[in-house]
Design a protein around this motif. Structure first.
Motif, short mmCIF file in Angstrom:
data_model
loop_
_atom_site.label_atom_id
_atom_site.label_comp_id
_atom_site.label_asym_id
_atom_site.label_seq_id
_atom_site.Cartn_x
_atom_site.Cartn_y
_atom_site.Cartn_z
N ARG A 148 0.81 -1.21 0.00
CA ARG A 148 0.00 0.00 0.00
C ARG A 148 0.85 1.27 0.00
O ARG A 148 0.67 2.19 0.80
CB ARG A 148 -0.95 0.02 1.21
CG ARG A 148 -2.00 -1.08 1.18
CD ARG A 148 -2.99 -0.82 0.03
NE ARG A 148 -4.15 -1.69 0.11
CZ ARG A 148 -4.27 -2.87 -0.53
NH1 ARG A 148 -3.28 -3.31 -1.29
NH2 ARG A 148 -5.37 -3.58 -0.42
N PHE A 149 1.80 1.33 -0.93
CA PHE A 149 2.62 2.53 -1.05
C PHE A 149 1.76 3.72 -1.46
O PHE A 149 0.69 3.57 -2.06
CB PHE A 149 3.71 2.33 -2.10
CG PHE A 149 4.73 1.31 -1.73
CD1 PHE A 149 5.41 1.39 -0.53
CD2 PHE A 149 5.02 0.25 -2.57
CE1 PHE A 149 6.35 0.45 -0.17
CE2 PHE A 149 5.95 -0.70 -2.23
CZ PHE A 149 6.63 -0.60 -1.03
N VAL A 150 2.22 4.91 -1.16
CA VAL A 150 1.55 6.13 -1.56
C VAL A 150 2.26 6.69 -2.78
O VAL A 150 3.42 7.10 -2.71
CB VAL A 150 1.55 7.18 -0.42
CG1 VAL A 150 0.90 8.47 -0.90
CG2 VAL A 150 0.82 6.62 0.79
N GLY A 151 1.56 6.68 -3.92
CA GLY A 151 2.09 7.28 -5.13
C GLY A 151 1.46 8.65 -5.32
O GLY A 151 0.23 8.77 -5.35
N LEU A 152 2.27 9.69 -5.41
CA LEU A 152 1.77 11.05 -5.54
C LEU A 152 2.05 11.61 -6.92
O LEU A 152 3.17 11.48 -7.44
CB LEU A 152 2.42 11.96 -4.48
CG LEU A 152 2.12 11.61 -3.02
CD1 LEU A 152 2.86 12.58 -2.10
CD2 LEU A 152 0.63 11.64 -2.74
N LEU A 153 1.04 12.24 -7.51
CA LEU A 153 1.24 12.88 -8.80
C LEU A 153 2.05 14.16 -8.63
O LEU A 153 1.85 14.91 -7.67
CB LEU A 153 -0.11 13.24 -9.44
CG LEU A 153 -0.93 12.14 -10.08
CD1 LEU A 153 -2.10 12.75 -10.84
CD2 LEU A 153 -0.10 11.28 -11.00
N THR A 154 2.93 14.40 -9.58
CA THR A 154 3.70 15.63 -9.57
C THR A 154 3.96 16.07 -11.00
O THR A 154 3.83 15.29 -11.94
CB THR A 154 5.04 15.45 -8.84
OG1 THR A 154 5.70 16.72 -8.73
CG2 THR A 154 5.95 14.48 -9.56
N ASN A 155 4.29 17.33 -11.16
CA ASN A 155 4.82 17.84 -12.43
C ASN A 155 6.10 18.59 -12.09
O ASN A 155 6.12 19.78 -11.95
CB ASN A 155 3.81 18.74 -13.16
CG ASN A 155 3.36 19.92 -12.32
OD1 ASN A 155 3.53 19.92 -11.10
ND2 ASN A 155 2.80 20.93 -12.95
N GLY A 156 7.16 17.82 -11.94
CA GLY A 156 8.40 18.29 -11.35
C GLY A 156 8.95 19.59 -11.89
O GLY A 156 9.54 20.37 -11.15
N LEU A 157 8.77 19.88 -13.17
CA LEU A 157 9.29 21.12 -13.76
C LEU A 157 8.17 22.07 -14.13
O LEU A 157 8.36 23.01 -14.89
CB LEU A 157 10.13 20.79 -15.00
CG LEU A 157 11.32 19.86 -14.78
CD1 LEU A 157 12.02 19.56 -16.09
CD2 LEU A 157 12.30 20.47 -13.78
N GLY A 158 6.98 21.85 -13.60
CA GLY A 158 5.83 22.66 -13.98
C GLY A 158 5.22 22.13 -15.27
O GLY A 158 5.65 21.13 -15.83
N GLY A 159 4.19 22.78 -15.73
CA GLY A 159 3.55 22.36 -16.97
C GLY A 159 2.46 21.34 -16.73
O GLY A 159 1.89 21.24 -15.64
N ALA A 160 2.17 20.54 -17.77
CA ALA A 160 1.02 19.66 -17.75
C ALA A 160 1.17 18.54 -16.72
O ALA A 160 2.24 17.98 -16.55
CB ALA A 160 0.79 19.07 -19.13
N MET A 161 0.07 18.22 -16.08
CA MET A 161 0.00 17.07 -15.17
C MET A 161 -0.42 15.83 -15.96
O MET A 161 -0.99 15.94 -17.06
CB MET A 161 -1.02 17.34 -14.06
CG MET A 161 -0.60 18.42 -13.09
SD MET A 161 0.75 17.90 -12.00
CE MET A 161 -0.07 16.65 -11.01
N PRO A 162 -0.18 14.62 -15.42
CA PRO A 162 -0.66 13.41 -16.07
C PRO A 162 -2.17 13.47 -16.29
O PRO A 162 -2.91 14.11 -15.56
CB PRO A 162 -0.29 12.31 -15.06
CG PRO A 162 0.90 12.86 -14.35
CD PRO A 162 0.64 14.34 -14.22
N ILE A 163 -2.61 12.77 -17.33
CA ILE A 163 -4.01 12.81 -17.73
C ILE A 163 -4.53 11.39 -17.94
O ILE A 163 -3.77 10.50 -18.33
CB ILE A 163 -4.18 13.66 -19.02
CG1 ILE A 163 -5.66 13.94 -19.30
CG2 ILE A 163 -3.49 13.00 -20.21
CD1 ILE A 163 -5.85 14.98 -20.39
N GLY A 164 -5.81 11.16 -17.67
CA GLY A 164 -6.41 9.84 -17.82
C GLY A 164 -7.00 9.62 -19.20
O GLY A 164 -7.25 10.55 -19.96
N LEU A 165 -7.23 8.34 -19.52
CA LEU A 165 -7.81 7.93 -20.80
C LEU A 165 -8.78 6.80 -20.54
O LEU A 165 -8.53 5.93 -19.70
CB LEU A 165 -6.70 7.45 -21.75
CG LEU A 165 -7.13 6.89 -23.11
CD1 LEU A 165 -7.64 8.02 -24.01
CD2 LEU A 165 -5.96 6.16 -23.79
#
Length: 256
Positions: free
Chosen positions: A231-248
Motif C-alpha cells: 500500500r505505497f503512496v504514489g503522488l502525482l507531480t509535475n516536477g518542472l511545472g507544466g502539464a500534469m498526467p491525464i487519464g484515458l
C-alpha cells in the motif's frame, strides 16, 4: 484507466525499505508508445525508474525501464538497465529496433536474476513472448548498486525530462523472477488486476491506475492507489511545472 505523462508529470513513490534493492526483480505493464510531448526531445521515455545521489552505484541510474520512441537506430525499443558500484558500465539489455509500435497497446515485462550483472540474466518479454534478439546486451562492472536513497518514478525520471507521453497502466513489480507461464497470463488474460494473482507474497507494488475518468487531468498531490500488500503512496507531480498526467478511457483491458 491508462495515464499519460506529458510535460514533466510523474507518479513518485518515496524511498521505502521494501521498494529498495529489490533483487531478484520483475516488472510488468501495458503501454502504448507515442512520439508526442516532451519525450520527443529526449528520445527515451521513462516507464519505471529509480535514481538519485548518495547511493552506491556509478552513472546516476539505479534500476530503470525505458521505451525509445524517436525515429532512429533504436526507435521502438525497450531498455532495462541497472547501475553498478564500479565504473560507468551499467548492466543493460535492449530489444532491437521496431519492437514497440507507436499507437498500439503492448504488454511489456522484464525479469532480472538476483544480484546478477550478466546481461543474459535479464529477459524482456513483449506481448508474452521472450524477446529473441537483443540490440544491446551489456554486462555490468562491479556489483549492483544499492538504491536506498532513491525515490521510485512511474512515467518519468528523477530529473523530470523524460516523460512518457504515451500511455501506461497496470504497472506492477515483484521481488521474484516471473516464469514464462506467469508472463503469458499477464499478457493473455486481457483483464485488469491479474498482478494480484501472480506470486502475491512477492508482489512489491501494483498501480492499476483507475483514479481518473477519461480526459481528466491530475492535480498536484493526487494520490494513486497501490493495490499491493505494501500500500505505497504514489503522488502525482509535475516536477518542472507544466502539464500534469491525464487519464484515458480503458481501451485494451476488461474489469474482473
Amino acid at each position: 484507466m491508462p495515464y499519460s505523462f506529458t510535460g514533466s508529470g510523474a507518479i513518485v513513490i518515496s524511498s521505502n525499505q521494501t521498494v529498495n534493492n529489490v533483487w531478484p526483480f520483475s516488472v510488468s505493464c501495458w503501454l502504448m508508445a507515442s512520439t508526442r510531448g516532451s519525450a520527443e526531445s529526449s528520445a527515451i521515455a521513462g516507464i519505471l525508474f529509480k535514481a538519485g545521489s548518495g547511493n552506491t552505484f556509478v552513472g546516476v541510474v539505479a534500476m530503470n525501464l525505458f521505451v525509445n520512441v524517436i525515429t532512429g537506430s533504436n526507435f521502438g525499443t525497450i531498455r532495462y538497465a541497472y547501475g553498478t558500484t564500479a565504473g560507468a558500465t551499467v548492466l543493460a539489455r535492449e530489444t532491437t529496433r521496431g519492437t514497440i509500435e507507436t499507437g498500439r497497446w503492448t504488454h511489456v515485462c522484464a525479469t532480472h536474476l538476483s544480484g546478477s550483472i550478466t546481461a543474459t540474466d535479464v529477459k524482456i518479454y513483449i506481448n508474452g513472448t521472450e524477446n529473441a534478439v537483443y540490440g544491446v546486451s551489456q554486462n555490468g562492472v562491479g556489483k549492483l548498486g544499492r538504491d536506498d536513497l532513491c525515490n521510485l518514478y512511474i512515467g518519468n525520471v528523477n530529473s523530470f525530462v523524460r516523460a512518457n507521453s504515451g500511455w501506461i497502466e497496470e504497472i506492477a513489480w515483484w521481488n521474484a523472477v516471473l516464469t514464462q507461464d506467469e508472463v503469458t497470463l499477464l499478457n493473455s488474460s486481457r483483464t485488469k488486476h491479474i498482478p494480484l494473482m501472480i506470486q502475491p507474497s512477492n508482489l512489491i507494488g501494483y498501480f492499476s491506475m483507475n483514479e481518473f475518468p477519461d480526459n481528466r487531468q491530475g492535480v498536484l498531490g493526487d494520490s494513486i492507489v497501490d493495490m499491493s500488500p505494501n500500500r505505497f503512496v504514489g503522488l502525482l507531480t509535475n516536477g518542472l511545472g507544466g502539464a500534469m498526467p491525464i487519464g484515458l478511457a480503458e481501451q485494451v483491458l476488461s474489469y474482473p
